[in-house]
Design a protein around this motif. Sequence first.
Motif, PDB file in Angstrom:
ATOM      1  N   VAL A 154       0.856  -1.195   0.000  1.00 28.37           N
ATOM      2  CA  VAL A 154       0.000   0.000   0.000  1.00 28.37           C
ATOM      3  C   VAL A 154       0.887   1.237   0.000  1.00 28.37           C
ATOM      4  O   VAL A 154       1.702   1.436   0.900  1.00 28.37           O
ATOM      5  N   ARG A 155       0.678   2.046  -1.020  1.00 26.36           N
ATOM      6  CA  ARG A 155       1.451   3.295  -1.123  1.00 26.36           C
ATOM      7  C   ARG A 155       0.654   4.497  -0.623  1.00 26.36           C
ATOM      8  O   ARG A 155       1.213   5.441  -0.068  1.00 26.36           O
ATOM      9  N   SER A 156      -0.688   4.476  -0.798  1.00 23.40           N
ATOM     10  CA  SER A 156      -1.544   5.577  -0.357  1.00 23.40           C
ATOM     11  C   SER A 156      -2.971   5.056  -0.236  1.00 23.40           C
ATOM     12  O   SER A 156      -3.239   3.864  -0.465  1.00 23.40           O
ATOM     13  N   TYR A 157      -3.890   5.983   0.110  1.00 27.67           N
ATOM     14  CA  TYR A 157      -5.309   5.638   0.235  1.00 27.67           C
ATOM     15  C   TYR A 157      -6.140   6.629  -0.579  1.00 27.67           C
ATOM     16  O   TYR A 157      -5.852   7.840  -0.585  1.00 27.67           O
ATOM     17  N   ASP A 158      -7.177   6.095  -1.228  1.00 23.93           N
ATOM     18  CA  ASP A 158      -8.089   6.911  -2.020  1.00 23.93           C
ATOM     19  C   ASP A 158      -9.377   7.100  -1.227  1.00 23.93           C
ATOM     20  O   ASP A 158     -10.047   6.126  -0.864  1.00 23.93           O
ATOM     21  N   HIS A 159      -9.733   8.374  -0.944  1.00 23.40           N
ATOM     22  CA  HIS A 159     -10.934   8.706  -0.163  1.00 23.40           C
ATOM     23  C   HIS A 159     -12.128   8.711  -1.108  1.00 23.40           C
ATOM     24  O   HIS A 159     -12.355   9.669  -1.843  1.00 23.40           O
ATOM     25  N   GLN A 160     -12.944   7.642  -1.079  1.00 24.29           N
ATOM     26  CA  GLN A 160     -14.026   7.476  -2.050  1.00 24.29           C
ATOM     27  C   GLN A 160     -15.387   7.649  -1.388  1.00 24.29           C
ATOM     28  O   GLN A 160     -15.630   7.150  -0.283  1.00 24.29           O
ATOM     29  N   PHE A 161     -16.315   8.335  -2.101  1.00 29.99           N
ATOM     30  CA  PHE A 161     -17.682   8.566  -1.627  1.00 29.99           C
ATOM     31  C   PHE A 161     -18.524   7.316  -1.880  1.00 29.99           C
ATOM     32  O   PHE A 161     -18.495   6.742  -2.973  1.00 29.99           O
ATOM     33  N   VAL A 162     -19.289   6.889  -0.852  1.00 30.95           N
ATOM     34  CA  VAL A 162     -20.104   5.670  -0.996  1.00 30.95           C
ATOM     35  C   VAL A 162     -21.581   5.915  -0.741  1.00 30.95           C
ATOM     36  O   VAL A 162     -22.388   4.995  -0.874  1.00 30.95           O
ATOM     37  N   GLY A 163     -22.025   7.128  -0.363  1.00 38.90           N
ATOM     38  CA  GLY A 163     -23.437   7.405  -0.159  1.00 38.90           C
ATOM     39  C   GLY A 163     -23.676   8.311   1.031  1.00 38.90           C
ATOM     40  O   GLY A 163     -22.746   8.951   1.553  1.00 38.90           O
ATOM     41  N   TYR A 164     -24.945   8.374   1.472  1.00 42.84           N
ATOM     42  CA  TYR A 164     -25.349   9.219   2.599  1.00 42.84           C
ATOM     43  C   TYR A 164     -25.954   8.361   3.706  1.00 42.84           C
ATOM     44  O   TYR A 164     -26.481   7.269   3.449  1.00 42.84           O
ATOM     45  N   ARG A 165     -25.913   8.881   4.921  1.00 44.15           N
ATOM     46  CA  ARG A 165     -26.628   8.279   6.038  1.00 44.15           C
ATOM     47  C   ARG A 165     -27.336   9.380   6.811  1.00 44.15           C
ATOM     48  O   ARG A 165     -26.886  10.540   6.854  1.00 44.15           O
TER      49      ARG A 165
ATOM     50  N   GLU B  80     -28.588  14.667   6.335  1.00 41.53           N
ATOM     51  CA  GLU B  80     -27.925  13.660   5.544  1.00 41.53           C
ATOM     52  C   GLU B  80     -26.419  13.932   5.525  1.00 41.53           C
ATOM     53  O   GLU B  80     -25.984  15.015   5.137  1.00 41.53           O
ATOM     54  N   VAL B  81     -25.667  12.939   5.947  1.00 43.85           N
ATOM     55  CA  VAL B  81     -24.220  13.084   6.069  1.00 43.85           C
ATOM     56  C   VAL B  81     -23.538  12.204   5.026  1.00 43.85           C
ATOM     57  O   VAL B  81     -23.834  10.999   4.943  1.00 43.85           O
ATOM     58  N   PRO B  82     -22.650  12.745   4.194  1.00 43.72           N
ATOM     59  CA  PRO B  82     -21.956  11.923   3.196  1.00 43.72           C
ATOM     60  C   PRO B  82     -21.014  10.935   3.869  1.00 43.72           C
ATOM     61  O   PRO B  82     -20.383  11.241   4.886  1.00 43.72           O
ATOM     62  N   GLN B  83     -20.893   9.754   3.298  1.00 47.54           N
ATOM     63  CA  GLN B  83     -20.040   8.698   3.828  1.00 47.54           C
ATOM     64  C   GLN B  83     -18.905   8.396   2.856  1.00 47.54           C
ATOM     65  O   GLN B  83     -19.116   8.350   1.628  1.00 47.54           O
ATOM     66  N   TYR B  84     -17.708   8.197   3.402  1.00 53.88           N
ATOM     67  CA  TYR B  84     -16.528   7.898   2.598  1.00 53.88           C
ATOM     68  C   TYR B  84     -15.817   6.678   3.182  1.00 53.88           C
ATOM     69  O   TYR B  84     -15.926   6.379   4.376  1.00 53.88           O
TER      70      TYR B  84
END
Length: 415
Positions: A249-260, A305-309
Amino acid sequence: MSFHKCYNIGKDNCIKRIDKTKQKYQERVNEMGILLGRWDCEYCSKKGIPADVRHCPSCGNPVGQNVKYYLPQGSKDYVDPKVVPKGADWKCGYCESYNRSDSEVCSNCGAPKGAGKDYFQNHAENAARSSSADSSPGNTGGNTYYGGGTAGEASSYYSRGISGSSSSSYYSYPQKKDFNYWLKWIIAGIAVIAVIIGIAAIVTPKEKTLTVEGFSWERTLYIEKYKTVRESGWNIPSGGRLQYTREEVRSYDHQFVGYRTETYTEQEIDHYESYVSGYRDLGNGYFEEIIDQRPVYRTVTKTREVPQYVDVPVYDTKYYYDIDKWVKNHTVDTNGRDQEPYWGQEPPASTGSPKLGDERVSSRSETYRIIGTLSGTKNSRSYEIGYSDWEKLKKGDSVRCKVYASGKIEFLKDQ
């Protein structure tokens, strides 16, 4: 409430009604927000005299020209605005006492508002002239003057006011010094000066004489060795020899997956309330409350509604390789308690390109100390100094130096 009404409803009920009437009156007075202040006598130092009392109940002196009205701590004495004089107090031009704004004459000396320093002198002179006229033939009447007296009485009244008799203090009051007030500032000033002197004594270096009793020294060589080491990285540097690779693992990608949906609480303004934010000095011994408005909050529950990553790992190829380089290996230390310092054994110098196993000196460090006793002290201690000063000293020498709070010493240049 009349006697007949009290008789008809009964004594207990009558008392209850009277108390209730007093309570409502006091509540109405409190809502108007006028408070009675206090003052301190500058002659006898009596404290907390109500502002509507114009003469000190202890010594009898009037409100002084340097009086400062104030509100007492921890209690509020509300008064009916109808009894509060309009405007600030006025100062008598003759005796300099302060009077209510609605008073036409001075409550201390009797001079009318606007009178000057020479009021009673002029009054007495006029009285004397009128007295002479009254004593002339055919004049049997007697003129009266301010205060209800005759001309002779007015002249006597003035003479008592300016003579050296015991009543002369009635017109002129000495300004008594508040000893406790000045003592507080004197003590504070002494404390500040003491702190400044103490800091200066600590920070300022002291000149002393140091008697040299001994010496010590330390020298260190830091040795590097040319050797093969295993390293890793996302690329191979020049001179590196690849051994193997691995996906890491060199880095991390912060990806959006929806709302809660999230529940939270928030403070909202419910209404406003009045409160006393301060007091306005009316200049006559009374104070008026300053009324402001402030919000009153309530807690409400809401949703949002809060975005989730999620953090998705990003893989890359990592290289593991061997490389030949200079690395820290060991030190060579020497020390002594004399004045003959020397360096330890150095590795032999190599020529050309370095070979595996070669060694070299990467850096050096050296420390020199003298052991001695300062004048005014009994115990000897060690002091670190520069080599140029250290090599010139001999055992038994007495040298003048500056000694700092940190323990550092500095030799004076004129020796």
